[in-house]
Design a protein around this motif. Structure first.
Motif, PDB file in Angstrom:
ATOM      1  N   ASP A  72       2.244 -35.344  19.140  1.00 52.46           N
ATOM      2  CA  ASP A  72       3.237 -36.349  18.749  1.00 52.46           C
ATOM      3  C   ASP A  72       2.762 -37.705  19.267  1.00 52.46           C
ATOM      4  O   ASP A  72       2.813 -37.970  20.471  1.00 52.46           O
ATOM      5  N   THR A  73       2.265 -38.540  18.371  1.00 52.69           N
ATOM      6  CA  THR A  73       1.679 -39.825  18.775  1.00 52.69           C
ATOM      7  C   THR A  73       2.656 -40.966  18.509  1.00 52.69           C
ATOM      8  O   THR A  73       3.344 -40.989  17.489  1.00 52.69           O
ATOM      9  N   GLN A  74       2.697 -41.895  19.431  1.00 51.08           N
ATOM     10  CA  GLN A  74       3.513 -43.100  19.284  1.00 51.08           C
ATOM     11  C   GLN A  74       2.754 -44.279  19.864  1.00 51.08           C
ATOM     12  O   GLN A  74       2.003 -44.147  20.829  1.00 51.08           O
ATOM     13  N   HIS A  75       2.976 -45.419  19.249  1.00 56.56           N
ATOM     14  CA  HIS A  75       2.371 -46.657  19.740  1.00 56.56           C
ATOM     15  C   HIS A  75       3.482 -47.538  20.305  1.00 56.56           C
ATOM     16  O   HIS A  75       4.430 -47.878  19.586  1.00 56.56           O
ATOM     17  N   ALA A  76       3.399 -47.908  21.561  1.00 54.92           N
ATOM     18  CA  ALA A  76       4.426 -48.703  22.222  1.00 54.92           C
ATOM     19  C   ALA A  76       3.846 -50.055  22.593  1.00 54.92           C
ATOM     20  O   ALA A  76       2.734 -50.140  23.119  1.00 54.92           O
ATOM     21  N   ASN A  77       4.622 -51.111  22.300  1.00 56.52           N
ATOM     22  CA  ASN A  77       4.209 -52.477  22.646  1.00 56.52           C
ATOM     23  C   ASN A  77       5.076 -53.078  23.745  1.00 56.52           C
ATOM     24  O   ASN A  77       4.930 -54.262  24.060  1.00 56.52           O
ATOM     25  N   SER A  78       5.969 -52.309  24.269  1.00 59.44           N
ATOM     26  CA  SER A  78       6.830 -52.809  25.342  1.00 59.44           C
ATOM     27  C   SER A  78       7.224 -51.629  26.228  1.00 59.44           C
ATOM     28  O   SER A  78       7.087 -50.453  25.844  1.00 59.44           O
ATOM     29  N   LEU A  79       7.741 -51.956  27.387  1.00 58.50           N
ATOM     30  CA  LEU A  79       8.185 -50.908  28.306  1.00 58.50           C
ATOM     31  C   LEU A  79       9.377 -50.153  27.734  1.00 58.50           C
ATOM     32  O   LEU A  79       9.531 -48.947  27.993  1.00 58.50           O
ATOM     33  N   SER A  92       3.477 -35.015  28.459  1.00 61.57           N
ATOM     34  CA  SER A  92       3.113 -36.277  27.802  1.00 61.57           C
ATOM     35  C   SER A  92       1.916 -36.924  28.466  1.00 61.57           C
ATOM     36  O   SER A  92       1.670 -36.747  29.661  1.00 61.57           O
ATOM     37  N   THR A  93       1.198 -37.662  27.641  1.00 56.82           N
ATOM     38  CA  THR A  93       0.059 -38.468  28.089  1.00 56.82           C
ATOM     39  C   THR A  93       0.335 -39.914  27.713  1.00 56.82           C
ATOM     40  O   THR A  93       0.802 -40.189  26.599  1.00 56.82           O
ATOM     41  N   VAL A  94       0.040 -40.815  28.631  1.00 55.51           N
ATOM     42  CA  VAL A  94       0.217 -42.254  28.370  1.00 55.51           C
ATOM     43  C   VAL A  94      -1.146 -42.925  28.502  1.00 55.51           C
ATOM     44  O   VAL A  94      -1.819 -42.782  29.522  1.00 55.51           O
ATOM     45  N   VAL A  95      -1.525 -43.624  27.430  1.00 57.39           N
ATOM     46  CA  VAL A  95      -2.739 -44.440  27.449  1.00 57.39           C
ATOM     47  C   VAL A  95      -2.308 -45.875  27.718  1.00 57.39           C
ATOM     48  O   VAL A  95      -1.474 -46.419  26.995  1.00 57.39           O
ATOM     49  N   ILE A  96      -2.849 -46.481  28.755  1.00 59.98           N
ATOM     50  CA  ILE A  96      -2.527 -47.875  29.081  1.00 59.98           C
ATOM     51  C   ILE A  96      -3.737 -48.737  28.746  1.00 59.98           C
ATOM     52  O   ILE A  96      -4.811 -48.577  29.335  1.00 59.98           O
ATOM     53  N   ASP A  97      -3.548 -49.609  27.773  1.00 61.59           N
ATOM     54  CA  ASP A  97      -4.591 -50.552  27.361  1.00 61.59           C
ATOM     55  C   ASP A  97      -4.029 -51.954  27.535  1.00 61.59           C
ATOM     56  O   ASP A  97      -3.210 -52.416  26.744  1.00 61.59           O
ATOM     57  N   LEU A 115       1.811 -38.128  23.029  1.00 60.25           N
ATOM     58  CA  LEU A 115       0.871 -39.186  23.422  1.00 60.25           C
ATOM     59  C   LEU A 115       1.514 -40.535  23.093  1.00 60.25           C
ATOM     60  O   LEU A 115       1.878 -40.802  21.950  1.00 60.25           O
ATOM     61  N   VAL A 116       1.652 -41.383  24.110  1.00 61.10           N
ATOM     62  CA  VAL A 116       2.164 -42.743  23.907  1.00 61.10           C
ATOM     63  C   VAL A 116       1.030 -43.706  24.250  1.00 61.10           C
ATOM     64  O   VAL A 116       0.556 -43.742  25.387  1.00 61.10           O
ATOM     65  N   TRP A 117       0.597 -44.438  23.226  1.00 56.99           N
ATOM     66  CA  TRP A 117      -0.476 -45.443  23.422  1.00 56.99           C
ATOM     67  C   TRP A 117       0.228 -46.766  23.705  1.00 56.99           C
ATOM     68  O   TRP A 117       0.798 -47.382  22.811  1.00 56.99           O
ATOM     69  N   TYR A 118       0.181 -47.185  24.952  1.00 54.78           N
ATOM     70  CA  TYR A 118       0.954 -48.355  25.387  1.00 54.78           C
ATOM     71  C   TYR A 118       0.054 -49.581  25.489  1.00 54.78           C
ATOM     72  O   TYR A 118      -0.899 -49.588  26.272  1.00 54.78           O
ATOM     73  N   THR A 119       0.382 -50.575  24.681  1.00 53.32           N
ATOM     74  CA  THR A 119      -0.312 -51.870  24.723  1.00 53.32           C
ATOM     75  C   THR A 119       0.714 -52.920  25.118  1.00 53.32           C
ATOM     76  O   THR A 119       1.547 -53.319  24.287  1.00 53.32           O
ATOM     77  N   PRO A 120       0.747 -53.379  26.348  1.00 55.83           N
ATOM     78  CA  PRO A 120       1.777 -54.340  26.778  1.00 55.83           C
ATOM     79  C   PRO A 120       1.734 -55.620  25.957  1.00 55.83           C
ATOM     80  O   PRO A 120       0.671 -56.066  25.497  1.00 55.83           O
ATOM     81  N   SER A 121       2.902 -56.198  25.764  1.00 53.88           N
ATOM     82  CA  SER A 121       3.018 -57.488  25.075  1.00 53.88           C
ATOM     83  C   SER A 121       3.594 -58.509  26.057  1.00 53.88           C
ATOM     84  O   SER A 121       3.952 -58.184  27.202  1.00 53.88           O
ATOM     85  N   SER A 122       3.698 -59.745  25.595  1.00 53.55           N
ATOM     86  CA  SER A 122       4.204 -60.820  26.458  1.00 53.55           C
ATOM     87  C   SER A 122       5.649 -60.565  26.894  1.00 53.55           C
ATOM     88  O   SER A 122       6.095 -61.115  27.909  1.00 53.55           O
TER      89      SER A 122
END
Length: 430
Positions: free
Chosen positions: A86-93, A106-111, A256-263
């Motif tokens: 189960d993949t998700q792309h997150a741009n915020s907390l 769950s696995t969290v990728v922090i980029d 899997l949550v691919w987390y890319t922080p935003s402003s």
């Protein structure tokens, strides 16, 4: 005797006078250029918007899981989904918290290439503040995420790809200590960072003294320090065992949550461009634009042709002479006005004396002095060298020129009337 047919007279219809009243056809001719220009501008604007829209729809950010670009990671992201993850792309907390609130492993990728997160936020993620996490994969950890990575590994430096450095190894072996080494025995060298394991951590794919991947455990959470991020890109994922390595690292859990922080996640108030603009600048710009538009309307209110009459326009010679005289008078160009008088006088004198239009001015003056009975100095003064330094001097010189012409006409017997008659009797008029 037959009666003659009555004579019929065909009346000629008067030619229809051309209407000067503006009609739709005339309006179309006048507005056609403007309409074509406006249409061209609208078409150019539409093409620009469509081009920018198509460019904006595809992200060129490296390792973007939604980007099909060569540097994106969409291929890996979709393959993981096809493998049942189960993949998700997150741009915020908030999106990260929502993605972790589903139960299961769950696995969290922090980029975080822009270094937006603070250390306390990284610690909150690792501590399960936003949801339970079984594995955290830190891509090229630096900045705030480096502190978390330093708990299981130390930075060992950068390494170049085999393409940029032919002396570098083309592939890296997984090593016997790597838990998934049999499934992904070697990955290609695409350049990246190497790390040295610390404590009980395990290294995979040894580069030099360090490894491209280090796996350790911190407070019950697996921490994967991943230095071979380029191997995850769309253009590289199909090389060697890159895909197998990525699937084993990122697809080991249910979610899997691919987390890319935003402003929006930044704890610091990053100044925007508007913060550097003084508050008075915007009203001034609006005022200047308004003034500019008003000037355009003011100066451009006279649209249409320069003359209301249909061309060609017949202008009486007297009006032309008076208009030129006014221009000379307004600019105090007495010499120019006198030159016009002299030029006409000398041309007529040359004709009266039978010298022709191409004769030199000095020869005309000499002949004029002899014929009119005046001195050479006076003729030169009147027709060539005299300077009108005042309006009265200009009048005197003009009268003197007229007097010279009158004397020559009297001496040659060619009055103004005689000249006009001769002109009418010219063979070309017959």
């Amino acid at each position: 005797m037959s009666a003659s047919a009555p004579e019929t007279t065909t009346a000629t219809a008067p030619a229809a006078a051309e209407s000067l009243t503006p009609d739709s056809r005339g309006a179309w001719r006048r507005m056609r250029g403007w309409l074509v220009a406006i249409g061209g501008l609208l078409a150019a604007a539409l093409v620009t918007v469509l081009a920018l829209g198509s460019m904006g729809s595809v992200s060129n950010r490296p390792l973007d899981p939604t980007s099909p670009a060569p540097t994106g990671a969409k291929a890996l992201f979709e393959v993981l989904g096809q493998q049942g993850v189960d993949t998700q792309h997150a741009n915020s907390l908030d999106e990260l918290s929502s993605g972790l609130d589903q139960g299961g492993s769950s696995t969290v990728v922090i980029d975080d290439p822009s270094y937006i997160l603070a250390e306390e936020q990284i610690d909150q993620i690792a501590a399960g503040y936003f949801g339970d996490i079984d594995r955290i994969v830190l891509l090229n950890p630096s900045g705030s995420s480096y502190e978390l990575s330093s708990r299981v590994a130390t930075f060992g430096g950068q390494y170049s790809s085999n393409e940029n450095d032919p002396d570098a190894a083309a592939t890296f072996d997984a090593g016997s200590a790597c838990g998934f080494g049999e499934l992904a025995p070697e990955i290609t060298n695409e350049g990246g960072h190497e790390f040295e394991p610390s404590g009980d951590s395990v290294g995979c794919y040894q580069v030099r003294d360090g490894y491209a991947v280090v796996i350790g455990v911190e407070q019950g959470v697996e921490i994967v320090v991943f230095g071979a991020s380029s191997n995850l890109m769309n253009a590289m994922i199909g090389e060697g065992a890159n895909a197998a390595m990525a699937i084993n690292l990122l697809g080991a859990n249910e979610h899997l949550v691919w987390y890319t922080p935003s402003s929006a996640d930044s704890l610091t108030d990053t100044p925007s461009l508007g913060d550097y603009v003084p508050p008075w600048l915007t009203p001034v710009i609006i005022l200047l634009i308004g003034v500019g538009v008003a000037c355009v309307i003011w100066r451009g209110r006279r649209f249409g042709p320069l003359v209301a009459e249909r061309l060609p326009v017949t202008v009486p010679a007297a009006e032309t002479i008076e208009g030129r005289a006014r221009l000379y008078d307004n600019s105090d160009a007495r010499l120019h006005a006198l030159d016009s008088i002299r030029l006409g006088t000398i041309t007529r004198l040359a004709e009266l004396l039978g010298l022709g239009r191409g004769e030199a001015t000095e020869a005309v003056i000499e002949a004029t002095a002899q014929t009119a009975g005046v001195t050479r100095e006076h003729a030169y003064q009147v027709l060539l060298v005299g300077y009108p330094d005042s309006d009265s001097a200009l009048v005197d010189l003009a009268n003197a020129a007229a007097e010279l012409e009158r004397r020559v006409r009297a001496a040659t017997g060619r009055t103004e009337t005689t000249r006009r008659t001769a002109t009418k009797e010219h063979p070309s008029d017959e």
